[in-house]
Scaffold this motif. Structure first.
Motif, PDB file in Angstrom:
ATOM      1  N   LEU A 152      -6.095 -15.980  33.579  1.00 11.93           N
ATOM      2  CA  LEU A 152      -6.518 -15.830  32.191  1.00 11.93           C
ATOM      3  C   LEU A 152      -6.829 -17.181  31.560  1.00 11.93           C
ATOM      4  O   LEU A 152      -7.774 -17.309  30.775  1.00 11.93           O
ATOM      5  CB  LEU A 152      -5.426 -15.115  31.387  1.00 11.93           C
ATOM      6  N   ILE A 172      -9.201  -6.002  24.978  1.00 14.28           N
ATOM      7  CA  ILE A 172      -7.973  -6.574  25.521  1.00 14.28           C
ATOM      8  C   ILE A 172      -7.039  -5.462  25.999  1.00 14.28           C
ATOM      9  O   ILE A 172      -6.485  -5.509  27.106  1.00 14.28           O
ATOM     10  CB  ILE A 172      -7.263  -7.427  24.444  1.00 14.28           C
ATOM     11  N   ASN A 221      -5.939  -4.136  29.960  1.00 10.90           N
ATOM     12  CA  ASN A 221      -4.521  -4.145  30.305  1.00 10.90           C
ATOM     13  C   ASN A 221      -4.013  -2.772  30.718  1.00 10.90           C
ATOM     14  O   ASN A 221      -3.244  -2.648  31.677  1.00 10.90           O
ATOM     15  CB  ASN A 221      -3.721  -4.668  29.116  1.00 10.90           C
ATOM     16  N   GLN A 275     -10.542 -12.366  34.078  1.00  7.15           N
ATOM     17  CA  GLN A 275      -9.864 -11.732  32.949  1.00  7.15           C
ATOM     18  C   GLN A 275      -9.394 -10.326  33.310  1.00  7.15           C
ATOM     19  O   GLN A 275      -8.268  -9.938  33.001  1.00  7.15           O
ATOM     20  CB  GLN A 275     -10.791 -11.670  31.735  1.00  7.15           C
ATOM     21  N   GLN A 294      -5.453  -9.561  33.421  1.00 12.02           N
ATOM     22  CA  GLN A 294      -4.880  -8.667  32.417  1.00 12.02           C
ATOM     23  C   GLN A 294      -4.193  -7.458  33.018  1.00 12.02           C
ATOM     24  O   GLN A 294      -3.362  -6.823  32.366  1.00 12.02           O
ATOM     25  CB  GLN A 294      -5.968  -8.213  31.437  1.00 12.02           C
ATOM     26  N   THR A 312      -0.406  -8.570  33.157  1.00 15.88           N
ATOM     27  CA  THR A 312       0.300  -9.134  32.006  1.00 15.88           C
ATOM     28  C   THR A 312       0.114  -8.201  30.819  1.00 15.88           C
ATOM     29  O   THR A 312      -0.705  -7.282  30.878  1.00 15.88           O
ATOM     30  CB  THR A 312      -0.210 -10.555  31.679  1.00 15.88           C
ATOM     31  N   ALA A 338      -0.906  -7.008  26.917  1.00 16.72           N
ATOM     32  CA  ALA A 338      -2.110  -7.237  26.121  1.00 16.72           C
ATOM     33  C   ALA A 338      -1.926  -8.328  25.073  1.00 16.72           C
ATOM     34  O   ALA A 338      -2.824  -9.133  24.840  1.00 16.72           O
ATOM     35  CB  ALA A 338      -2.538  -5.925  25.444  1.00 16.72           C
ATOM     36  N   ALA A 356      -1.896 -11.763  26.715  1.00 17.37           N
ATOM     37  CA  ALA A 356      -3.259 -12.066  27.159  1.00 17.37           C
ATOM     38  C   ALA A 356      -4.111 -12.509  25.978  1.00 17.37           C
ATOM     39  O   ALA A 356      -4.893 -13.467  26.080  1.00 17.37           O
ATOM     40  CB  ALA A 356      -3.879 -10.838  27.823  1.00 17.37           C
TER      41      ALA A 356
END
Length: 298
Positions: free
Chosen positions: A12, A165, A169, A232, A236, A239, A241, A244
């Motif tokens: 990221l 995002i 995720n 990305q 994501q 991890t 949101a 991120a």
């Protein structure tokens, strides 16, 4: 692809550096006479072609669910770009970048409302720091933040950036492959870009200086859209949101750094202090504060 959280954070972070550099190449492309619809059409189409050439085996096994998820993220991605670009015509870049950064606060709110995920305590402090950092970085306090039509369009775009995002995720991992998601993002970015170009920009085609536009467009397509978006999507998936978002918000900081290095802007105290606050906010989400001596219960 199985990676740990530290590797996901690194992906990221490198993705954010690439996104930050994209402003330079976007400026070069627009200076060459290209408009946003054609830029997105070219970068999305090239990204999809590269994705298919490299991962055609996975892409040929597209499922109905992949197609559905791909269309959803394609619409979200396009609306975010379209509203942000349209808003820039009626507002300043500083105000636009500050308002766009508010997606870092909107994403946890959406997660709370629709996924019932209550933010961690440190999230509130990290988001507050991030917003302050963006205000310092863009000098929006001195320039004023009186919402105009362009600011309203930009504010709408932040909802779609927050949704993207969250999508990467929570929903993208449900697809058959991360490469399928990347292909679909490029495909729909290209489709909507071409529709925009033929619908509203066709008259500008003859004004484009292709020798100047070719290199930045290829870099945007290969280095930014394919590699940056790919990192990305993979990062994501491993991890949360909110964390991120607080890494990706550094995009504006890196954009300013590249702009200074290449001579478009000068180094200012706002860049140094604003960037430092953003880095602190991002780092805060990556560290378990309870493990630090200062926060341990005695």
């Amino acid at each position: 692809m199985e990676i740990n959280k530290r590797q996901a954070t690194a992906l990221l972070f490198f993705s954010t550096i690439l996104w930050g550099s994209s402003y330079i190449f976007l400026k070069l492309a627009t200076n060459a006479g290209m408009h946003s619809g054609l830029i997105n059409a070219c970068r999305g189409t090239i990204c999809a072609l590269i994705g298919y050439l490299l991962f055609f085996k996975q892409i040929n096994r597209l499922t109905r669910k992949d197609l559905k998820l791909g269309l959803e993220i394609g619409v979200i991605n396009y609306l975010g770009y379209y509203l942000q670009t349209a808003g820039l015509r009626y507002t300043t870049p500083a105000k636009s970048s500050f308002i766009t950064a508010l997606y870092v606060a909107i994403a946890p709110l959406i997660l709370w409302l629709f996924w019932h995920e209550r933010p961690r305590r440190k999230t509130y402090f990290a988001i507050t720091l991030a917003v302050i950092g963006m205000a310092v970085l863009t000098n929006v306090g001195q320039n004023g933040l009186h919402l105009q039509y362009g600011d309203f369009l930009t504010l709408l775009s932040t909802v779609f950036w927050a949704l993207q995002i969250i999508f990467f995720n929570k929903i993208a991992p449900q697809s058959s492959s991360s490469w399928v998601v990347l292909f679909m993002v490029g495909f729909w970015q290209g489709v909507f870009g071409w529709l925009t170009f033929f619908g509203t920009e066709r008259a500008t085609f003859g004004q484009i200086h292709w020798m100047q536009a070719l290199v930045p467009i290829v870099i945007l397509a290969v280095g930014i859209t394919f590699l940056g978006q790919g990192m990305q999507i993979i990062g994501q998936a491993h991890t949360d949101a909110t964390s991120a978002g607080l890494i990706l918000i550094l995009e504006s900081f890196f954009a300013s750094v590249f702009s200074v290095v290449l001579g478009y802007d000068r180094l200012t105290p706002q860049l140094v202090f604003g960037g430092a606050i953003l880095l602190l906010a991002s780092a805060m989400m990556q560290v378990d504060l309870q493990s630090l001596p200062f926060f341990r219960k005695k």
